[in-house]
Design an enzyme around this catalytic site. Structure first.
Site, short mmCIF file in Angstrom:
data_model
loop_
_atom_site.label_atom_id
_atom_site.label_comp_id
_atom_site.label_asym_id
_atom_site.label_seq_id
_atom_site.Cartn_x
_atom_site.Cartn_y
_atom_site.Cartn_z
N SER A 5 -4.90 -7.02 6.17
CA SER A 5 -6.35 -6.05 5.75
C SER A 5 -6.72 -6.75 4.15
O SER A 5 -7.75 -6.32 3.76
CB SER A 5 -5.95 -4.59 5.93
OG SER A 5 -4.71 -4.26 4.96
N HIS A 40 -5.76 -1.05 -0.71
CA HIS A 40 -7.29 -2.16 -0.27
C HIS A 40 -8.10 -2.00 -1.23
O HIS A 40 -8.05 -1.27 -2.14
CB HIS A 40 -7.58 -1.60 0.94
CG HIS A 40 -6.76 -1.40 2.04
ND1 HIS A 40 -6.13 -0.29 2.62
CD2 HIS A 40 -6.24 -2.51 2.99
CE1 HIS A 40 -5.32 -0.57 3.45
NE2 HIS A 40 -5.34 -2.02 3.89
N GLU A 62 -8.35 7.54 -2.02
CA GLU A 62 -7.55 7.30 -3.00
C GLU A 62 -6.71 6.21 -2.26
O GLU A 62 -5.66 6.65 -1.52
CB GLU A 62 -6.95 8.54 -3.37
CG GLU A 62 -7.81 9.45 -4.30
CD GLU A 62 -6.85 10.53 -4.79
OE1 GLU A 62 -5.73 10.52 -4.57
OE2 GLU A 62 -7.32 11.49 -5.43
#
Length: 368
Positions: free
Chosen positions: A154, A338, A334
């Site tokens: 990701s 990422h 938060e």
């Protein structure tokens, strides 16, 4: 549709050999080209001499789509306005950044050249910016370019539009490359070096990659997870799975590049960054040395960047948001793993810095 496609945007006289595109040109499967969402698209004809420059479309928040066979395509786009300055941001595919806030002055025109990798038969170009314009577009197959295939998780992947401003660094990588290279981002959220292979994703890359292409490999975040589908041990199964990527590239005379996993944002009380990857970084470095594979130490680069910014300012790289700050995250966020788009641009810049510092040829020649 033919091998080469030429579009003249806006009303009025159409340049010879070009297909006219108006603000009302909606994509259909029959035509194979048009805007997907033309509600906010407008067009003007300035009526002044100059082929491909007198008329244009104003594609505010619009996506122009063209049906093409999967592969690499070189796009040459003319952007400008005879009477006013313009500001255009352009993304290809699933949010891959091509140009950010490209500006032209009154009467000035920019010719933007880039290469796009298409994997689903649709070439998509998304426009935004304070004053976007598109005057003309020429699309042709790019047979000779080098393709940069990305395998990862990701932190690398093309994050979907409904997750904006989430972005993977691989999504921002095209911003740094000239038309000599195409970025093919096959990274997928939640995958480890093991699960990516078991799902057949490496096989997809292996079926396309060819001599002179590159395979960028960044895993580690999810290899640490303890579920059977993803977990690997640093010095055994992690290295064994990474070896399969190396072999898949080399057997096809492509060039594998190992990238140490980018750090998460966790700080100790003394202001130093906490390493959450540990032995996975060491194991990848060992494998790179054992197999004589190019290594980009993104872990080291990101550590320096985070510590320079500090615990508070480094939040700007990640998706830390107040409630209401971003429409897709009305309650705020938060996230210390990422990136938001501006952070992903900087992390992609660190990857590029590694390429420049090591003078990896001919890859370094493709950089803007």
């Amino acid at each position: 549709m033919g091998n080469e496609l030429k579009f003249d945007f806006g009303p009025g006289v159409v340049a010879e050999g070009y297909t006219q595109v108006l603000d009302s040109t909606v994509y259909t499967e029959e035509s194979g080209y048009g805007f997907l969402n033309p509600v906010n698209v407008y067009s003007r004809d300035r009526g002044v001499p100059g082929p491909l420059r007198r008329s244009f479309c104003i594609p505010a928040g619009a996506v122009f789509q063209v049906a093409v066979p999967s592969g690499n395509y070189r796009v040459e786009m003319t952007i400008g306005d005879q009477i006013i300055g313009t500001r255009t941001t352009l993304k290809a595919g699933e949010g891959r950044l091509i140009a950010k806030d490209l500006q032209t002055n009154e009467g000035e025109f920019a010719v933007l050249s880039f290469t796009v990798h298409v994997s689903d038969g649709k070439l998509r170009l998304a426009f935004s910016g304070a004053a976007p314009r598109v005057n003309a577009m020429h699309i042709a197959p790019a047979v000779q370019v080098s393709t940069l295939y990305l395998a990862g998780d990701s932190t690398v992947t093309d994050q979907p539009a409904d997750g904006y401003p989430y972005a993977g660094w691989g999504q921002m990588l095209p911003y740094y490359f000239k038309a000599d290279a195409a970025v093919a981002n096959y990274a997928v959220s939640g995958r480890s070096s093991k699960s990516f292979i078991h799902e057949g994703r490496l096989d997809v890359i292996a079926s396309q990659i060819r001599k002179g292409d590159y395979l960028f490999i960044q895993f580690g975040h999810n290899d640490q997870k303890m579920d059977e589908e993803r977990h690997t041990s640093p010095y055994t199964t992690y290295k064994e799975h990474l070896q399969k990527y190396i072999d898949a590239a080399r057997i096809r005379e492509a060039i594998p590049i190992l990238i140490t996993p980018v750090h998460r944002r966790f700080f100790d009380e003394d202001g130093s960054l906490r390493d959450t990857h540990g032995d996975y970084i060491t194991a990848m470095k060992e494998l790179a040395e054992e197999q004589q594979v190019i290594l980009l130490d993104l872990a080291a680069k990101s550590k320096v960047l985070y510590e320079q910014l500090g615990a508070e300012e480094s939040k700007s790289l990640f998706l830390w948001a107040w409630p209401g700050e971003f429409p897709n995250f009305p309650r705020g966020a938060e996230d210390n793993t990422h990136f938001q788009e501006l952070g992903a641009i900087q992390i992609a810049g660190l990857v590029v810095a590694c390429i420049r510092e090591q003078n990896i040829q001919p890859l370094a020649l493709y950089l803007r």
